[in-house]
Design a protein around this motif. Structure first.
Motif, mmCIF file in Angstrom:
data_model
loop_
_atom_site.group_PDB
_atom_site.id
_atom_site.type_symbol
_atom_site.label_atom_id
_atom_site.label_comp_id
_atom_site.label_asym_id
_atom_site.label_seq_id
_atom_site.Cartn_x
_atom_site.Cartn_y
_atom_site.Cartn_z
ATOM 1 N N UNK A 27 25.572 84.871 -16.849
ATOM 2 C CA UNK A 27 25.468 83.534 -16.818
ATOM 3 C C UNK A 27 26.741 82.922 -16.295
ATOM 4 N N UNK A 28 28.016 83.490 -16.559
ATOM 5 C CA UNK A 28 29.141 83.020 -16.005
ATOM 6 C C UNK A 28 29.688 83.612 -14.604
ATOM 7 N N UNK A 29 28.758 84.347 -13.888
ATOM 8 C CA UNK A 29 29.266 84.773 -12.735
ATOM 9 C C UNK A 29 28.386 84.111 -11.466
ATOM 10 N N UNK A 30 28.918 84.361 -10.357
ATOM 11 C CA UNK A 30 28.121 83.676 -9.149
ATOM 12 C C UNK A 30 28.269 84.718 -8.130
ATOM 13 N N UNK A 31 27.065 85.139 -7.519
ATOM 14 C CA UNK A 31 25.550 84.671 -7.741
ATOM 15 C C UNK A 31 25.346 85.149 -9.333
ATOM 16 N N UNK A 32 24.329 84.553 -9.901
ATOM 17 C CA UNK A 32 24.168 84.962 -11.392
ATOM 18 C C UNK A 32 23.472 86.229 -11.483
ATOM 19 N N UNK A 33 22.454 86.549 -10.345
ATOM 20 C CA UNK A 33 21.662 87.781 -10.597
ATOM 21 C C UNK A 33 22.491 89.098 -10.466
ATOM 22 N N UNK A 34 23.491 88.854 -9.569
ATOM 23 C CA UNK A 34 24.506 90.019 -9.496
ATOM 24 C C UNK A 34 24.823 90.809 -10.571
ATOM 25 N N UNK A 35 25.602 90.101 -11.413
ATOM 26 C CA UNK A 35 26.065 90.904 -12.372
ATOM 27 C C UNK A 35 25.061 90.685 -13.871
ATOM 28 N N UNK A 36 23.876 90.077 -13.713
ATOM 29 C CA UNK A 36 22.868 89.998 -14.810
ATOM 30 C C UNK A 36 22.185 91.522 -14.671
ATOM 31 N N UNK A 37 22.295 92.134 -13.486
ATOM 32 C CA UNK A 37 21.801 93.580 -13.454
ATOM 33 C C UNK A 37 22.275 94.396 -14.552
#
Ligand code: HEM
Length: 157
Positions: A27-37
């Motif tokens: 949630x707190x990273x940009x782009x969100x999907x990258x670290x959501x993995x």
């Protein structure tokens, strides 16, 4: 066996706490999907493996019907984590990069946070319930040693 069960249980709790951290990381990273993995990987691979092992060792460690039932409730809660996405998708929500959450879909998706937290609390609860049972003790005396699944506090016959 109870020690193995409790060890897997502890790993499951750690993995669930990490899952919350990884969600916030996404949630707190940009782009969100990258670290959501990392959250997705832990949720799709690590958690299901640990949970299945947990259930198998629950049977082997003779943790009792009620506790076995609770481990299956945990399995259902984990499966629901994916089901919320499926339901929201069927209601018209779309995933990133063009994420949309029309109508009531945010309320369905928010159940993902609630369900995950309930799952964490449930695993902590089962840990303390099974730990309180103590180790499986073998009957003293004659014959082949057999695991009885009785409390260590129970006096030997
Ligand atoms: C301990 C609590 C949680 C657990 C056990 C959990 C579990 C899972 C699982 C199993 C998946 C994979 C679903 C699938 O793709 O089939 C997943 C994905 C996801 N979760 Fe969670 N989750 C938790 C908390 C959260 C929170 C608090 C959020 C809110 C920010 C969140 C947002 C997401 C998102 C956006 C995905 C999709 C990620 C992707 O496509 O890679 N989760 N979660």
């Amino acid at each position: 066996m109870r020690k193995v069960f409790l060890t897997i249980n502890a790993l499951l709790v750690v993995s669930l706490i990490a899952q919350l951290y990884l969600a916030a990381l996404g949630v707190f990273s940009e782009p969100e999907e990258e670290l959501f993995r990392f959250h997705g990987m832990n949720g799709r691979i690590v958690l299901p493996i640990l949970l299945i092992l947990w259930i198998v060792f629950g049977f082997l460690a003779r943790i009792g019907r009620r506790n076995i039932g609770l481990t299956f409730v945990a399995l259902v809660l984990l499966a629901l984590q994916t089901v919320y996405f499926i339901i929201a998708g069927a209601m018209g929500a779309t995933p990133p990069p063009n994420a949309t959450t029309p109508g009531a879909t945010p309320y369905v998706l928010a159940l993902h946070g609630l369900g995950g937290t309930l799952l964490l609390l449930l695993t902590v609860w089962v840990f303390f319930r099974v730990r309180a049972m103590g180790p499986i003790v073998r009957p003293s005396g004659e014959g082949e040693p057999a695991e009885q699944g009785v409390r260590s506090a129970t006096p030997a016959p």
